[in-house]
Write a protein that holds these residues in place. Structure first.
Motif, PDB file in Angstrom:
ATOM      1  N   UNK A   1       0.857  -1.200   0.000  1.00 10.71           N
ATOM      2  CA  UNK A   1       0.000   0.000   0.000  1.00 10.71           C
ATOM      3  C   UNK A   1       0.889   1.245   0.000  1.00 10.71           C
ATOM      4  N   UNK A   2       0.655   2.193  -0.849  1.00 12.08           N
ATOM      5  CA  UNK A   2       1.403   3.444  -0.812  1.00 12.08           C
ATOM      6  C   UNK A   2       0.719   4.390   0.155  1.00 12.08           C
ATOM      7  N   UNK A   3       1.487   4.904   1.058  1.00  5.27           N
ATOM      8  CA  UNK A   3       0.871   5.836   2.007  1.00  5.27           C
ATOM      9  C   UNK A   3       1.623   7.149   1.992  1.00  5.27           C
ATOM     10  N   UNK A   4       0.950   8.217   2.398  1.00  5.40           N
ATOM     11  CA  UNK A   4       1.608   9.514   2.539  1.00  5.40           C
ATOM     12  C   UNK A   4       1.557   9.864   4.020  1.00  5.40           C
ATOM     13  N   UNK A   5       2.672  10.287   4.532  1.00  4.50           N
ATOM     14  CA  UNK A   5       2.695  10.636   5.958  1.00  4.50           C
ATOM     15  C   UNK A   5       2.314  12.104   6.111  1.00  4.50           C
ATOM     16  N   UNK A   6       1.420  12.372   7.050  1.00  8.48           N
ATOM     17  CA  UNK A   6       0.999  13.753   7.279  1.00  8.48           C
ATOM     18  C   UNK A   6       0.968  14.007   8.781  1.00  8.48           C
ATOM     19  N   UNK A   7       1.396  15.154   9.181  1.00  6.01           N
ATOM     20  CA  UNK A   7       1.411  15.420  10.621  1.00  6.01           C
ATOM     21  C   UNK A   7       0.102  16.023  11.051  1.00  6.01           C
ATOM     22  N   UNK A   8      -0.419  15.519  12.175  1.00  4.27           N
ATOM     23  CA  UNK A   8      -1.662  16.088  12.680  1.00  4.27           C
ATOM     24  C   UNK A   8      -1.328  17.401  13.381  1.00  4.27           C
ATOM     25  N   UNK A   9      -1.934  18.443  12.960  1.00  2.50           N
ATOM     26  CA  UNK A   9      -1.596  19.718  13.581  1.00  2.50           C
ATOM     27  C   UNK A   9      -2.546  20.001  14.722  1.00  2.50           C
ATOM     28  N   UNK A  10      -1.996  20.274  15.854  1.00  2.00           N
ATOM     29  CA  UNK A  10      -2.867  20.720  16.945  1.00  2.00           C
ATOM     30  C   UNK A  10      -2.363  22.103  17.353  1.00  2.00           C
ATOM     31  N   UNK A  11      -3.278  22.960  17.750  1.00  2.00           N
ATOM     32  CA  UNK A  11      -2.941  24.365  17.969  1.00  2.00           C
ATOM     33  C   UNK A  11      -1.824  24.500  19.002  1.00  2.00           C
ATOM     34  N   UNK A  12      -1.901  23.633  20.062  1.00  2.00           N
ATOM     35  CA  UNK A  12      -0.907  23.770  21.123  1.00  2.00           C
ATOM     36  C   UNK A  12       0.488  23.478  20.623  1.00  2.00           C
ATOM     37  N   UNK A  13       0.626  22.489  19.612  1.00  2.00           N
ATOM     38  CA  UNK A  13       1.954  22.147  19.131  1.00  2.00           C
ATOM     39  C   UNK A  13       2.475  23.082  18.046  1.00  2.00           C
ATOM     40  N   UNK A  14       1.577  23.901  17.471  1.00  2.00           N
ATOM     41  CA  UNK A  14       1.947  24.682  16.292  1.00  2.00           C
ATOM     42  C   UNK A  14       3.051  25.671  16.615  1.00  2.00           C
ATOM     43  N   UNK A  15       4.038  25.679  15.652  1.00  6.82           N
ATOM     44  CA  UNK A  15       5.110  26.645  15.827  1.00  6.82           C
ATOM     45  C   UNK A  15       4.746  27.903  15.100  1.00  6.82           C
ATOM     46  N   UNK A  16       4.978  29.031  15.675  1.00  2.00           N
ATOM     47  CA  UNK A  16       4.624  30.286  15.012  1.00  2.00           C
ATOM     48  C   UNK A  16       5.613  30.642  13.917  1.00  2.00           C
ATOM     49  N   UNK A  17       6.722  29.935  13.829  1.00  2.00           N
ATOM     50  CA  UNK A  17       7.769  30.388  12.907  1.00  2.00           C
ATOM     51  C   UNK A  17       7.414  30.133  11.449  1.00  2.00           C
ATOM     52  N   UNK A  18       7.682  31.134  10.665  1.00  2.00           N
ATOM     53  CA  UNK A  18       7.303  31.068   9.247  1.00  2.00           C
ATOM     54  C   UNK A  18       8.016  29.935   8.504  1.00  2.00           C
ATOM     55  N   UNK A  19       9.283  29.741   8.826  1.00  2.00           N
ATOM     56  CA  UNK A  19      10.046  28.701   8.136  1.00  2.00           C
ATOM     57  C   UNK A  19       9.398  27.344   8.330  1.00  2.00           C
ATOM     58  N   UNK A  20       9.022  27.072   9.596  1.00  5.54           N
ATOM     59  CA  UNK A  20       8.379  25.802   9.922  1.00  5.54           C
ATOM     60  C   UNK A  20       7.068  25.651   9.148  1.00  5.54           C
ATOM     61  N   UNK A  21       6.320  26.798   9.081  1.00  2.00           N
ATOM     62  CA  UNK A  21       5.043  26.773   8.342  1.00  2.00           C
ATOM     63  C   UNK A  21       5.254  26.470   6.865  1.00  2.00           C
ATOM     64  N   UNK A  22       6.335  27.092   6.330  1.00  2.00           N
ATOM     65  CA  UNK A  22       6.626  26.896   4.910  1.00  2.00           C
ATOM     66  C   UNK A  22       6.889  25.422   4.619  1.00  2.00           C
ATOM     67  N   UNK A  23       7.694  24.828   5.498  1.00  3.28           N
ATOM     68  CA  UNK A  23       8.022  23.406   5.314  1.00  3.28           C
ATOM     69  C   UNK A  23       6.751  22.570   5.333  1.00  3.28           C
ATOM     70  N   UNK A  24       5.899  22.911   6.332  1.00  2.00           N
ATOM     71  CA  UNK A  24       4.685  22.110   6.455  1.00  2.00           C
ATOM     72  C   UNK A  24       3.739  22.350   5.294  1.00  2.00           C
TER      73      UNK A  24
END
Ligand code: ADP
Ligand code: MG
Length: 396
Positions: free
Chosen positions: A1-24
Motif C-alpha cells: 500500500x502506498x501511504x503519505x505521511x501527514x502530521x496532525x496539527x494541533x494548535x498547542x503544538x503549532x510553531x509560530x515560525x514562518x520557516x516551519x510553516x513553509x516546510x509544512x
C-alpha cells in the motif's frame, strides 16, 4: 500500500515560525499532489493516539490509470450516445482534442451506414456485451477500420444504464486479412491456370498418343493368326487396357479443364459429373436442377462447377456417406447450390492448425471462389450428422 505521511496539527503544538510553516505547507502540497495523481491510496496520520491509516476514496484510481494508458480507445457513453468519458487513446484515434470529444455524440465518428447499424446494435447489446466492425471517421476525414466492443455498465444513479465501449484499431488486422485473401485468390487462379494447361496437354498429346496405340494394338490383334491363340488373347487384353487408360486420361482431362462448360453448359456438365461420380464410387447422388436454363456469366458457372467438384471429391475422400443430394436453384436474382451428405461430418470451425490432419486447399478455395463472384458459402457439419454446404451467388 502506498501511504503519505501527514502530521496532525494541533494548535498547542503549532510553531509560530514562518520557516516551519513553509516546510509544512510544502509537505501538505506534496501530499495533495500525490493523492491527486494517484501515487498514494492511503494516508497515515500521526496523532496523539499514534498513527492512523485512512484509505482514500477512489480506490478505482488504478483502473482509471489502466484505462488512461491502455492502447485501445475506451469511453463511457449514455444510451443516446453522448460521450461521458473518453481516454486519450480514443482522442488520438479520432484526431480531436479530448475536451472536444467528451460531451459530444459518438455518432459523429461513424459513417451514415454505420450510424444506422450502430443504433440497432446498441438496442441489442445485452449484459454479456457485443462486438461489431465499423469505420471510425477522424477529425481530418481519415477512416480507420475498428472493432467496437460494448457492454452496459452499472447504473450508478443514471436513469438508463450507460455503456462501456472499447474501440480497437483494426488497420493492421484488415491489411493482413486482405493480403491473405489476395494470396488465396492468386493460389486459386494459379490452380485454375495449371489445371487448364495440364488438361490441354493431356487431351492434345497423351490422349492422341493413347488413341494411336489403341488403334495399333487393335491392328496387332487382328493380324495375329488363329481365333483364340494365347498371343491373340493377350493382344486383345492389351487393346482393352489401353482403351480404358485412354478413357481414364480423358476423364481426368475433362475434370481438370473448364472447356466442357463452355461447350455444353452447366446443367449437362453437372449431370455428366454426377453420373460419372456415382458409377465410379457406387454412391447415390440425387441431383435436382430447378430453373437452370439461362446461361450465367462464365466465372459464376466455373465457381459453381468447381465447388460442386470439390464437394463431391470431399464426400468421396472423407465423408463415408451413403447418400448425397445436390440441389440447384436458379432465379432471376440469384443462384443457389445446396450439397448434403449423410457421412461422418467434421468441425468446420476448428482451426486447420489444430486438426489432426491439416487439410488441403479444398475448403479454402471453395470459399475464395464463392467470394470472388460476390457469393457466400455456408458450411454446417458435425460429427455423425453429415455435411451441409450452401452456396448462394447474386446474379445482378
Ligand atoms: N464432406 C465432408 N465430410 C467429412 N469431412 C470433410 C468433408 N469435407 C471436408 N472434410 C474435412 O475437412 C478437411 C479439409 O478439407 P479440404 O480443405 O477439402 O482438404 P482435403 O480434402 O485435401 O483434406 C478434410 O481433411 C476433412 O477432414
Ligand atoms: Mg478436399
Amino acid at each position: 500500500m502506498n501511504t503519505a505521511r501527514s502530521r496532525n496539527s494541533s494548535v498547542s503544538e503549532a510553531s509560530p515560525e514562518t520557516a516551519e510553516l513553509r516546510v509544512r505547507l510544502a509537505e501538505a502540497e506534496e501530499t495533495l499532489r500525490a493523492i491527486r495523481s494517484g501515487e498514494v491510496d492511503a494516508v497515515m496520520v500521526a496523532g496523539k493516539q499514534g498513527n492512523q491509516v485512512f484509505t482514500l476514496e477512489g480506490a478505482e484510481h488504478a483502473y482509471r490509470m489502466l484505462i488512461e494508458f491502455m492502447n485501445e480507445g475506451a469511453l463511457e457513453m449514455t444510451p443516446d450516445k453522448t460521450i461521458l468519458y473518453a481516454n486519450k487513446c480514443f482522442a488520438r484515434m479520432v484526431k480531436h482534442p479530448l475536451e472536444q470529444v467528451i460531451g459530444s455524440s459518438f455518432r459523429r465518428f461513424l459513417s451514415t451506414e454505420d450510424q444506422t447499424m450502430f443504433r440497432r446494435f446498441l438496442k441489442q447489446a445485452d449484459g454479456s456485451g457485443a462486438k461489431i466492425q465499423v469505420i471510425i471517421i477522424a477529425g481530418d476525414g481519415s477512416r480507420m477500420p475498428a472493432q467496437i466492443s460494448i457492454r452496459p455498465l452499472p447504473r450508478n444513479g443514471f436513469k438508463h444504464a450507460p455503456f462501456g465501449v472499447v474501440v480497437t484499431d483494426m488497420t493492421d488486422a484488415r491489411r493482413n486479412e486482405e493480403l491473405l485473401r489476395a494470396l488465396t485468390r492468386r493460389v486459386v487462379q494459379a490452380q485454375e491456370e495449371e489445371r487448364g494447361r495440364v488438361a490441354f496437354e493431356l487431351h492434345d498429346n497423351i490422349t492422341q498418343l493413347l488413341c494411336a496405340v489403341v488403334f495399333r494394338s487393335q491392328a496387332l490383334a487382328d493380324n495375329l493368326p488363329g481365333r483364340n491363340g494365347s498371343s491373340k488373347r493377350e493382344a486383345i487384353k492389351l487393346r482393352d487396357m489401353l482403351g480404358k487408360t485412354a478413357d481414364e486420361v480423358e476423364r481426368i482431362s475433362t475434370n481438370l479443364g473448364p472447356s466442357l462448360l463452355g461447350n455444353i453448359g452447366l446443367g449437362a456438365v453437372l449431370r455428366a459429373a454426377r453420373t460419372e461420380f456415382a458409377n465410379r464410387t457406387g454412391l447415390l447422388v440425387r441431383l435436382t436442377c430447378a430453373g437452370l436454363t439461362a446461361r450465367m456469366p462464365a466465372e459464376i458457372e466455373l465457381a459453381l462447377y468447381r465447388i460442386f467438384q470439390e464437394s463431391l471429391r470431399n464426400v468421396e475422400k472423407h465423408a463415408r456417406a451413403r447418400h448425397v443430394t445436390v440441389l440447384f436453384k436458379q432465379q432471376d436474382s440469384f443462384v443457389q447450390m445446396v450439397i448434403n451428405d449423410d457421412g461422418v461430418g467434421f468441425d468446420p470451425d476448428s482451426h486447420p492448425a489444430r486438426r489432426k490432419r491439416i487439410g488441403g486447399l479444398g475448403l479454402l478455395s471453395m470459399r475464395e471462389r464463392a467470394t470472388y463472384v460476390g457469393g457466400s458459402l455456408k458450411i454446417d457439419s458435425n460429427r455423425r450428422a453429415g455435411t451441409h454446404i450452401e452456396l448462394r451467388i447474386p446474379l445482378t
